[in-house]
Design a protein around this motif. Structure first.
Motif, short mmCIF file in Angstrom:
data_model
loop_
_atom_site.label_atom_id
_atom_site.label_comp_id
_atom_site.label_asym_id
_atom_site.label_seq_id
_atom_site.Cartn_x
_atom_site.Cartn_y
_atom_site.Cartn_z
N ALA A 142 0.59 -1.22 -0.03
CA ALA A 142 -0.01 0.03 0.08
C ALA A 142 0.91 1.37 0.15
CB ALA A 142 -0.81 -0.26 1.10
N ALA A 143 2.06 1.22 0.71
CA ALA A 143 2.90 2.33 0.85
C ALA A 143 3.66 2.72 -0.59
CB ALA A 143 3.87 2.12 2.16
N ASN A 144 3.82 1.67 -1.10
CA ASN A 144 4.53 1.63 -2.40
C ASN A 144 3.58 2.36 -3.41
OD1 ASN A 144 6.89 0.40 -1.28
ND2 ASN A 144 6.34 -1.59 -2.46
N GLU A 145 2.20 1.99 -3.43
CA GLU A 145 1.21 2.61 -4.22
C GLU A 145 1.11 4.03 -3.78
OE1 GLU A 145 -3.67 2.04 -4.73
OE2 GLU A 145 -2.40 0.10 -4.49
N TRP A 146 1.05 4.28 -2.75
CA TRP A 146 0.86 5.64 -2.31
C TRP A 146 2.18 6.58 -2.55
CZ3 TRP A 146 -2.15 3.88 2.47
CH2 TRP A 146 -3.45 3.23 2.14
N LYS A 147 3.33 5.87 -2.61
CA LYS A 147 4.64 6.51 -2.55
C LYS A 147 4.94 7.16 -1.32
CE LYS A 147 4.99 6.92 -7.76
NZ LYS A 147 3.66 5.97 -7.98
N VAL A 148 4.69 6.60 -0.08
CA VAL A 148 4.77 7.03 1.23
C VAL A 148 5.65 6.20 2.05
CG1 VAL A 148 2.66 8.35 1.03
CG2 VAL A 148 2.76 6.07 2.16
N PRO A 149 6.29 6.31 3.07
CA PRO A 149 7.01 5.44 4.13
C PRO A 149 6.12 4.61 4.54
CG PRO A 149 7.55 7.66 4.29
CD PRO A 149 6.30 7.85 3.62
N ALA A 150 6.37 3.36 4.62
CA ALA A 150 5.59 2.32 5.34
C ALA A 150 5.22 2.73 6.61
CB ALA A 150 6.19 1.12 5.20
N SER A 151 6.28 3.23 7.36
CA SER A 151 6.13 3.66 8.81
C SER A 151 5.08 4.51 8.90
CB SER A 151 7.60 4.39 9.07
OG SER A 151 7.77 5.47 8.47
N GLU A 152 4.64 5.17 7.86
CA GLU A 152 3.38 6.12 8.05
C GLU A 152 2.03 5.40 7.99
OE1 GLU A 152 5.59 10.10 6.17
OE2 GLU A 152 3.77 9.31 5.23
N CYS A 153 1.88 4.08 7.67
CA CYS A 153 0.58 3.20 7.52
C CYS A 153 0.50 2.42 8.73
CB CYS A 153 0.72 2.71 6.20
SG CYS A 153 0.96 3.58 4.53
N VAL A 154 -0.80 2.26 9.05
CA VAL A 154 -1.20 1.40 10.04
C VAL A 154 -2.29 0.39 9.31
CG1 VAL A 154 -0.75 2.83 11.74
CG2 VAL A 154 -2.99 2.78 10.75
N ALA A 155 -2.09 -0.84 10.11
CA ALA A 155 -3.12 -2.12 9.44
C ALA A 155 -4.17 -2.31 10.60
CB ALA A 155 -2.53 -3.04 8.78
N ALA A 156 -5.35 -2.53 10.08
CA ALA A 156 -6.49 -2.88 11.27
C ALA A 156 -7.68 -3.41 10.54
CB ALA A 156 -6.73 -2.04 12.38
N ASN A 157 -7.98 -4.69 10.89
CA ASN A 157 -9.16 -5.36 10.44
C ASN A 157 -9.38 -5.30 8.98
OD1 ASN A 157 -11.64 -6.31 11.57
ND2 ASN A 157 -12.76 -4.57 10.76
N SER A 158 -8.12 -5.70 8.24
CA SER A 158 -7.92 -5.86 6.78
C SER A 158 -8.11 -4.57 6.05
CB SER A 158 -9.05 -6.90 6.34
OG SER A 158 -8.85 -8.21 6.92
N VAL A 159 -7.69 -3.24 6.85
CA VAL A 159 -7.92 -2.24 6.27
C VAL A 159 -6.48 -1.44 6.58
CG1 VAL A 159 -8.71 0.25 6.12
CG2 VAL A 159 -10.36 -1.89 6.32
N ILE A 160 -5.79 -0.81 5.34
CA ILE A 160 -4.46 -0.31 5.56
C ILE A 160 -4.84 1.15 5.43
CG2 ILE A 160 -2.19 0.20 4.85
CD1 ILE A 160 -2.63 -2.73 3.41
#
Length: 733
Positions: A142-160
């Motif tokens: 997901a981070a690659n698609e948004w071109k953002v650092p993965a550290s800025e993303c969180v996952a919960a309940n199958s949603v990122i």
């Protein structure tokens, strides 16, 4: 169910070629349309790790290779994976890889064996890492698609979610991209204190199928053109087929073929199982029963009795001191001999398997606790190479250690029968009588215990001599050989260290085993050797306490200062049952504890006795410290279920031998307790954490019997030292 037979490579080495992947193995099929390759599940969903595949609709396929036989292992493992994956628990589906698929991928899923209460405790770390790695890959995609650092993303309940922008996507939408990523090497796991799915009393994933009738057990398997087989083996273990007259039944309704199965069995193949069974019952068979036809329960008992005083025995546990000298100089000496019988697993679903054999492929559908062990047996019996063999495990109608694929057992029989009908699927089902006659029985054992007291009533010396069967000598002789003649499993619950260690500190201690094997094959009966060892040591501890003039609980406590987790569960049940306070009128109490399968368990019970022999078990309090509790509700059910098994064995169950064969033929001679006889069970869960995970399915089974036996003595003044209690005229009401 300890130490299930390890996966063995047969005389034919595994020959894994590229054809194993390209030849129709659904799991592990690689399709490289663009960029890096993707491994896909059977329905085409992209595999993120070997434990997780994600469908476009956000359904999570969680892989399971341990067997489900009612204990809830699959739900527990799924909870651990889902916890680390942070997926939607309401959209979890279980998928079973096969041993053939695993072998083709260099054993990608690891151990398929389910026994020894190891289903969760032995695989928890790597399945959790499989879930955590999948979450990290999905987030990175997901981070690659948004071109953002993965550290800025969180996952919960199958949603990122991208925290700074609030953008969201689902696992299903990024699964294809995630499947192309390299798996992370550093995979941190969550602190169990933060669990939201694991550690919770969630509903089991297999309940609906059992309730609505859609669940398929081995006995339910149906394949196009399938025939059915009934089989009969020589009723005396070690005997052989001498002759049979197939012509006498070949013309009977539905009969297709009469075949010999190995050296010792005969089967009838027919259009329906009932036709096969009916013809088999009328088939004239002459057996060569051999010397074992002279063996009886009485002759076996005499052999074991001689072992109690034999000079030679294999030392299992010696904690310093000189036991012989200490006993000779003791102020008081107490001695007792206990005995424990053969017992059958008595699974509700008898042994069965369906096999389709051709010279190019052999597949088995059936219930097994060890998928890889069954795979090895199919490989050996079929004579084919590994890329031409597979096993499809289905729900087990009970296992309890019986479906652990022992050598020359039901899996091998099913293959040998199907080989004589090439191209035709054949479902072999054992009759209940065959299931009773050809079990792999709880080992028969006697035990002589001698305790020495000093002048102050302290236990100064203890010698515990076991005399009886070794399971490993029968199924894993290489272990016994490596141990220089010792079977370490014989000492479960009284071993010097490890997952089955002795729970008391005695200055002069010797626990040994005079191995006395019989022609009756032993097996891993639920809990295995802890069942008799708990009776032996915990009932004798009550005898020692009485001889010392001390309370049974206080006597134990003095010997347990160096065993705090054992003491913790013992104190818990004593407090809950009201030990030390007056019991209700006519009610008597007993207790017992043990360390086994890396769990610490204890039980305290309340019983009443009418007319000296009619026992009512009113209440059992059970405490368990398994380290971690993945699903508390399932643990409570496992504890209660273990008491059904343990109390049934205590009061009713024994397999006896006459003329070399098992005398009991069906449930009218091998009974089980009824619902109305079931006591109230109160479960205390005491997970103390740490680095070691304990088992659940088997540990508490062993403490029910000694607790009740100790209570019975307090009620009647009669000390019972052998089971089942029915042999002493004692009834469960």
């Amino acid at each position: 169910m300890t130490a299930m037979p390890k996966f063995k490579i047969s005389r034919r080495k595994f020959l894994i070629s590229s054809a194993a992947v390209g030849g129709g193995l659904a799991l592990g099929l690689r399709l490289p349309p663009f960029g890096p390759e993707i491994v896909r599940a059977a329905d085409g969903s992209p595999e993120i790790t070997v434990w997780v595949a994600i469908r476009p609709d956000n359904t999570t396929l969680i892989r399971a290779v341990r067997a489900e036989m009612g204990q809830g292992t699959i739900t527990g493992l799924a909870q651990l994976i889902a916890e680390e994956l942070d997926c939607d628990w309401n959209k979890v589906v279980i998928e079973y890889p096969t041993p053939g698929q695993s072998v083709a991928r260099k054993r990608a899923w690891g151990d398929f064996s389910t026994g020894g209460s190891r289903g969760v405790r032995a695989s928890n770390e790597y399945v959790r890492k499989g879930g955590a790695a999948a979450r990290m890959m999905l987030v990175q995609a997901a981070a690659n698609e948004w071109k953002v650092p993965a550290s800025e993303c969180v996952a919960a309940n199958s949603v990122i979610t991208h925290k700074p922008s609030g953008r969201k996507t689902t696992y299903g939408k990024v699964a294809e991209a995630a499947a192309r990523l390299d798996q992370p090497k550093d995979v941190p796991l969550k602190d169990p204190k933060t669990w939201k799915i694991a550690g919770k009393p969630l509903k089991r994933l297999d309940t609906a199928g059992k309730v609505n009738g859609t669940m398929m057990y081995g006995i339910d398997v149906k394949l196009p053109g399938m025939l059915n087989a009934a089989v009969k083996d020589c009723p005396v273990f070690g005997g052989k087929v001498k002759s049979f007259d197939a012509a006498q039944v070949s013309g009977m309704t539905g009969v297709k073929k009469v075949v010999q199965v190995g050296d010792s069995g005969v089967a009838v193949i027919a259009d329906t199982w009932w036709h096969a069974k009916t013809a088999l019952e009328q088939l004239p068979i002459v057996w060569d029963e051999g010397e074992n036809a002279k063996v009886s329960s009485a002759s076996i008992a005499e052999i074991l009795k001689a072992g109690l005083d034999a000079e030679q025995a294999f030392v299992g546990n010696q904690a310093g001191g000189d036991v012989k000298a200490a006993l000779a100089g003791a102020a008081k000496r107490i001695e007792a001999v206990y005995a424990y019988p053969f017992q059958n697993h008595a699974c509700m679903e008898p042994m069965n398997a369906t096999v389709r054999y051709t010279p190019d492929k052999c597949e088995l559908w059936g219930p097994t606790q060890n998928g890889e062990g069954a795979f090895a047996q199919v490989l050996e019996a079929s004579g084919l190479t590994a890329d031409k063999v597979d096993v499809h495990n289905v729900m087990l109608g009970g296992g309890f250690g019986r479906r652990g694929t022992y050598p020359d057992d039901y899996v091998r029989q099913a293959v040998l029968i199907a080989k004589q009908m090439p191209g035709t699927p054949v479902k072999m089902i054992w009759s209940r009588e065959e299931d009773m006659a050809h079990g792999r029985y709880h080992p028969v054992m006697q035990c002589k215990l001698v305790g020495g007291m000093d002048a102050s009533g302290n236990l100064s010396a203890l010698h515990m001599r076991l005399s009886g069967q070794s399971i490993l000598a029968a199924v894993r002789p290489e272990v016994v050989q490596a141990q220089k003649g010792r079977d370490p499993l014989s000492f479960q619950g009284v071993f010097e260290s490890g997952e089955h260690s002795f729970s008391y500190t005695v200055p002069n201690l010797l626990i040994d085993h005079a191995m006395r094997n019989t022609h009756v094959p032993p097996g891993f009966w639920r809990g295995v050797n802890i069942n008799q060892n708990a009776v032996f040591i915990e009932c004798f501890m009550d005898e020692l306490a009485e001889a010392a003039g001390q309370d049974a609980l206080e006597f134990r406590r003095k010997l347990m200062a160096k065993h705090p987790r054992n003491l913790g569960v013992l104190n818990a049940v004593a407090e809950r049952i009201g030990w030390g306070k007056p019991a209700p009128g006519g009610v008597h109490r007993g207790l017992a504890h043990l360390h086994c399968f890396d769990s610490y368990v204890a039980a305290a019970c309340e019983i009443s006795v009418k007319d000296g022999n009619k026992v009512k078990v009113h209440r059992i309090v059970a405490a368990t410290d398994p380290g971690y509790a993945v699903n508390p509700a399932q643990i409570e059910r496992q504890v209660a279920g273990s008491f059904v098994y343990g109390l049934s064995a205590l009061f009713f169950q024994e397999c006896t031998v006459k003329d070399g064969r098992i005398e009991q033929t069906n449930f009218h001679q091998y009974d089980s307790m009824r619902i109305a006889q079931m006591p109230k069970v109160e479960t205390i869960l005491m997970p103390t954490g740490g680095t070691v995970w304990g088992g659940i399915g088997e540990p508490t089974i062993c403490v029910a019997a000694p607790a009740v036996m100790n209570a019975f003595y307090r009620a009647t003044g009669k000390r019972i030292r052998s089971v089942p209690l029915k042999n002493h005229g004692i009834e469960l009401v």
